[in-house]
Design a protein around this motif. Structure first.
Motif, PDB file in Angstrom:
ATOM      1  N   ALA A 102     -32.033 -54.223  39.795  1.00  0.00           N
ATOM      2  CA  ALA A 102     -30.668 -54.134  39.264  1.00  0.00           C
ATOM      3  C   ALA A 102     -30.628 -54.598  37.816  1.00  0.00           C
ATOM      4  CB  ALA A 102     -29.715 -54.969  40.119  1.00  0.00           C
ATOM      5  N   ALA A 103     -31.311 -55.706  37.530  1.00  0.00           N
ATOM      6  CA  ALA A 103     -31.348 -56.227  36.161  1.00  0.00           C
ATOM      7  C   ALA A 103     -32.055 -55.245  35.230  1.00  0.00           C
ATOM      8  CB  ALA A 103     -32.048 -57.576  36.131  1.00  0.00           C
ATOM      9  N   TYR A 104     -33.122 -54.637  35.713  1.00  0.00           N
ATOM     10  CA  TYR A 104     -33.865 -53.674  34.889  1.00  0.00           C
ATOM     11  C   TYR A 104     -33.000 -52.454  34.567  1.00  0.00           C
ATOM     12  CZ  TYR A 104     -37.137 -49.982  33.629  1.00  0.00           C
ATOM     13  OH  TYR A 104     -37.744 -48.937  32.981  1.00  0.00           O
ATOM     14  N   LEU A 105     -32.350 -51.898  35.580  1.00  0.00           N
ATOM     15  CA  LEU A 105     -31.525 -50.703  35.378  1.00  0.00           C
ATOM     16  C   LEU A 105     -30.328 -50.990  34.479  1.00  0.00           C
ATOM     17  CD1 LEU A 105     -31.625 -49.324  39.021  1.00  0.00           C
ATOM     18  CD2 LEU A 105     -32.543 -48.175  36.999  1.00  0.00           C
ATOM     19  N   ALA A 106     -29.733 -52.155  34.651  1.00  0.00           N
ATOM     20  CA  ALA A 106     -28.563 -52.511  33.845  1.00  0.00           C
ATOM     21  C   ALA A 106     -28.907 -52.597  32.366  1.00  0.00           C
ATOM     22  CB  ALA A 106     -27.966 -53.828  34.325  1.00  0.00           C
ATOM     23  N   GLY A 107     -30.158 -52.889  32.065  1.00  0.00           N
ATOM     24  CA  GLY A 107     -30.571 -53.044  30.676  1.00  0.00           C
ATOM     25  C   GLY A 107     -30.962 -51.762  29.978  1.00  0.00           C
ATOM     26  N   ILE A 108     -30.980 -50.651  30.688  1.00  0.00           N
ATOM     27  CA  ILE A 108     -31.348 -49.370  30.075  1.00  0.00           C
ATOM     28  C   ILE A 108     -30.153 -48.768  29.359  1.00  0.00           C
ATOM     29  CG2 ILE A 108     -32.166 -47.014  30.483  1.00  0.00           C
ATOM     30  CD1 ILE A 108     -33.647 -48.011  32.923  1.00  0.00           C
ATOM     31  N   GLU A 109     -30.318 -48.465  28.093  1.00  0.00           N
ATOM     32  CA  GLU A 109     -29.259 -47.834  27.313  1.00  0.00           C
ATOM     33  C   GLU A 109     -29.580 -46.353  27.125  1.00  0.00           C
ATOM     34  OE1 GLU A 109     -28.408 -49.771  23.664  1.00  0.00           O
ATOM     35  OE2 GLU A 109     -28.163 -51.761  24.566  1.00  0.00           O
ATOM     36  N   LEU A 110     -28.614 -45.514  27.426  1.00  0.00           N
ATOM     37  CA  LEU A 110     -28.775 -44.074  27.248  1.00  0.00           C
ATOM     38  C   LEU A 110     -27.867 -43.621  26.108  1.00  0.00           C
ATOM     39  CD1 LEU A 110     -28.784 -42.882  30.978  1.00  0.00           C
ATOM     40  CD2 LEU A 110     -30.727 -43.477  29.532  1.00  0.00           C
ATOM     41  N   PRO A 111     -28.443 -43.147  25.003  1.00  0.00           N
ATOM     42  CA  PRO A 111     -27.616 -42.716  23.875  1.00  0.00           C
ATOM     43  C   PRO A 111     -26.802 -41.474  24.227  1.00  0.00           C
ATOM     44  CG  PRO A 111     -29.918 -42.109  23.529  1.00  0.00           C
ATOM     45  CD  PRO A 111     -29.885 -42.991  24.744  1.00  0.00           C
ATOM     46  N   THR A 112     -25.699 -41.293  23.522  1.00  0.00           N
ATOM     47  CA  THR A 112     -24.823 -40.136  23.762  1.00  0.00           C
ATOM     48  C   THR A 112     -24.916 -39.112  22.638  1.00  0.00           C
ATOM     49  OG1 THR A 112     -22.989 -41.336  22.736  1.00  0.00           O
ATOM     50  CG2 THR A 112     -23.194 -41.487  25.129  1.00  0.00           C
ATOM     51  N   LYS A 113     -25.880 -39.300  21.735  1.00  0.00           N
ATOM     52  CA  LYS A 113     -26.103 -38.338  20.658  1.00  0.00           C
ATOM     53  C   LYS A 113     -27.594 -38.050  20.542  1.00  0.00           C
ATOM     54  CE  LYS A 113     -22.094 -39.789  17.917  1.00  0.00           C
ATOM     55  NZ  LYS A 113     -21.616 -40.314  16.617  1.00  0.00           N
ATOM     56  N   MET A 114     -27.939 -36.853  20.135  1.00  0.00           N
ATOM     57  CA  MET A 114     -29.340 -36.501  19.981  1.00  0.00           C
ATOM     58  C   MET A 114     -29.980 -37.374  18.908  1.00  0.00           C
ATOM     59  SD  MET A 114     -29.952 -34.293  22.265  1.00  0.00           S
ATOM     60  CE  MET A 114     -31.567 -33.693  21.766  1.00  0.00           C
ATOM     61  N   PRO A 115     -31.243 -37.759  19.099  1.00  0.00           N
ATOM     62  CA  PRO A 115     -31.899 -38.674  18.162  1.00  0.00           C
ATOM     63  C   PRO A 115     -32.214 -38.018  16.823  1.00  0.00           C
ATOM     64  CG  PRO A 115     -33.470 -37.867  19.771  1.00  0.00           C
ATOM     65  CD  PRO A 115     -32.124 -37.375  20.216  1.00  0.00           C
ATOM     66  N   GLU A 116     -32.280 -38.855  15.810  1.00  0.00           N
ATOM     67  CA  GLU A 116     -32.729 -38.402  14.498  1.00  0.00           C
ATOM     68  C   GLU A 116     -34.177 -38.854  14.327  1.00  0.00           C
ATOM     69  OE1 GLU A 116     -30.186 -39.783  11.430  1.00  0.00           O
ATOM     70  OE2 GLU A 116     -28.360 -38.898  12.275  1.00  0.00           O
ATOM     71  N   PHE A 117     -35.080 -37.893  14.281  1.00  0.00           N
ATOM     72  CA  PHE A 117     -36.501 -38.220  14.174  1.00  0.00           C
ATOM     73  C   PHE A 117     -36.845 -38.632  12.749  1.00  0.00           C
ATOM     74  CE2 PHE A 117     -36.437 -34.849  17.572  1.00  0.00           C
ATOM     75  CZ  PHE A 117     -36.603 -35.729  18.634  1.00  0.00           C
ATOM     76  N   LYS A 118     -37.716 -39.643  12.651  1.00  0.00           N
ATOM     77  CA  LYS A 118     -38.123 -40.175  11.350  1.00  0.00           C
ATOM     78  C   LYS A 118     -39.354 -39.454  10.791  1.00  0.00           C
ATOM     79  CE  LYS A 118     -34.925 -43.296  11.758  1.00  0.00           C
ATOM     80  NZ  LYS A 118     -33.672 -43.214  10.963  1.00  0.00           N
ATOM     81  N   GLY A 119     -40.063 -38.729  11.640  1.00  0.00           N
ATOM     82  CA  GLY A 119     -41.226 -37.984  11.182  1.00  0.00           C
ATOM     83  C   GLY A 119     -42.549 -38.575  11.603  1.00  0.00           C
ATOM     84  N   HIS A 120     -42.536 -39.825  12.092  1.00  0.00           N
ATOM     85  CA  HIS A 120     -43.786 -40.474  12.478  1.00  0.00           C
ATOM     86  C   HIS A 120     -43.995 -40.494  13.993  1.00  0.00           C
ATOM     87  CE1 HIS A 120     -41.419 -43.921  13.799  1.00  0.00           C
ATOM     88  NE2 HIS A 120     -40.770 -43.857  12.641  1.00  0.00           N
ATOM     89  N   GLU A 121     -43.025 -39.964  14.765  1.00  0.00           N
ATOM     90  CA  GLU A 121     -43.141 -39.990  16.219  1.00  0.00           C
ATOM     91  C   GLU A 121     -44.108 -38.904  16.703  1.00  0.00           C
ATOM     92  OE1 GLU A 121     -38.873 -40.769  14.877  1.00  0.00           O
ATOM     93  OE2 GLU A 121     -40.324 -39.120  14.681  1.00  0.00           O
ATOM     94  N   ASP A 122     -44.860 -39.227  17.752  1.00  0.00           N
ATOM     95  CA  ASP A 122     -45.700 -38.189  18.344  1.00  0.00           C
ATOM     96  C   ASP A 122     -44.854 -37.357  19.307  1.00  0.00           C
ATOM     97  OD1 ASP A 122     -45.478 -39.634  20.752  1.00  0.00           O
ATOM     98  OD2 ASP A 122     -47.338 -40.725  20.369  1.00  0.00           O
ATOM     99  N   ALA A 123     -45.436 -36.317  19.860  1.00  0.00           N
ATOM    100  CA  ALA A 123     -44.688 -35.378  20.706  1.00  0.00           C
ATOM    101  C   ALA A 123     -44.129 -36.058  21.955  1.00  0.00           C
ATOM    102  CB  ALA A 123     -45.591 -34.208  21.099  1.00  0.00           C
TER     103      ALA A 123
END
Length: 224
Positions: A102-123
């Motif tokens: 319960a504590a683990y699930l409560a701590g997960i944040e799900l964004p409501t907007k598509m992410p902005e990639f910085k260019g250094h992330e892998d696939a």
């Protein structure tokens, strides 16, 4: 007698040790919760985002007390759900396990907007960032009427912004189809409500009022 300087240094050192130990315990609890969630993920998704358009509800970011109470209700069969029963029996999910997941699930944040990639992330990182986005389609209905009804009838338990409070669940960001299904179960008496007595707030609302509230909840899901 210790000099003031050494007393202060000793106190700081003890506090640092205590904080370090607390951090290790917290990391271990999170690891346990994540491990337990591996079973839940088969239906509710790796990030607790639910699935199949609301057949399996979102549980990420949900109130800790609500998750704990519902898992215990499933286990005790005070809330009947056949798929959940085998996973919540004492041999499968102890009170300690329930608390950790319960504590683990409560701590997960799900964004409501598509992410902005910085260019250094892998696939893989990019894919995980996209998978965590939780955007619920807008429900039909009168948002203004729904907002007024929600603040009058629902906010005292579920919070002014629908994020829930204590044992009362978060509603905003939840699948509309799931919420509608739970309303129907409450009205039929197939799911027990937290209110005393048989008749609760939902029994005072007609179908259009419920639809307007759902429209309102889907309209406020994005963070300001």
């Amino acid at each position: 007698m210790l000099l003031p300087f050494f007393r202060s240094s000793l106190l700081i050192a003890l506090l640092a040790i205590g904080q370090s130990a607390w951090a290790v315990d917290l990391d271990q609890e999170q690891a346990k919760g994540k491990d337990i969630n591996g079973t839940c993920a088969a239906c509710h998704g790796e990030f607790g985002q639910g699935g199949k358009k609301g057949e399996y509800p979102r549980i990420a970011g949900q109130q800790v007390k609500h998750i704990e109470n519902q898992l215990k209700n499933f286990r005790a069969r005070t809330r009947v759900n056949i798929p959940m029963f085998p996973y919540t029996q004492e041999r499968e999910l102890s009170d300690a396990d329930i608390k950790e997941v319960a504590a683990y699930l409560a701590g997960i944040e799900l964004p409501t907007k598509m992410p902005e990639f910085k260019g250094h992330e892998d696939a893989l990182t990019r894919l995980q960032m996209v998978d965590k986005v939780m955007i619920i389609p807008r429900a039909e209905g009168d948002v203004d009427k729904g907002g007024a009804l929600y603040q009058k009838q629902c906010a005292s338990c579920h919070g002014k912004t629908g994020k829930g409070r204590g044992m009362f669940p978060m509603l905003v960001g939840q699948y509309t189809s799931y919420l509608q299904r739970q309303v129907d179960l409450f009205l039929k008496g197939d799911r027990p409500h937290d209110e005393d007595g048989v008749v609760g707030v939902l029994n005072q609302l007609n179908p259009q009022a419920v639809q307007d509230i759902l429209a309102y909840l889907t309209a406020i899901q994005e963070k300001e």
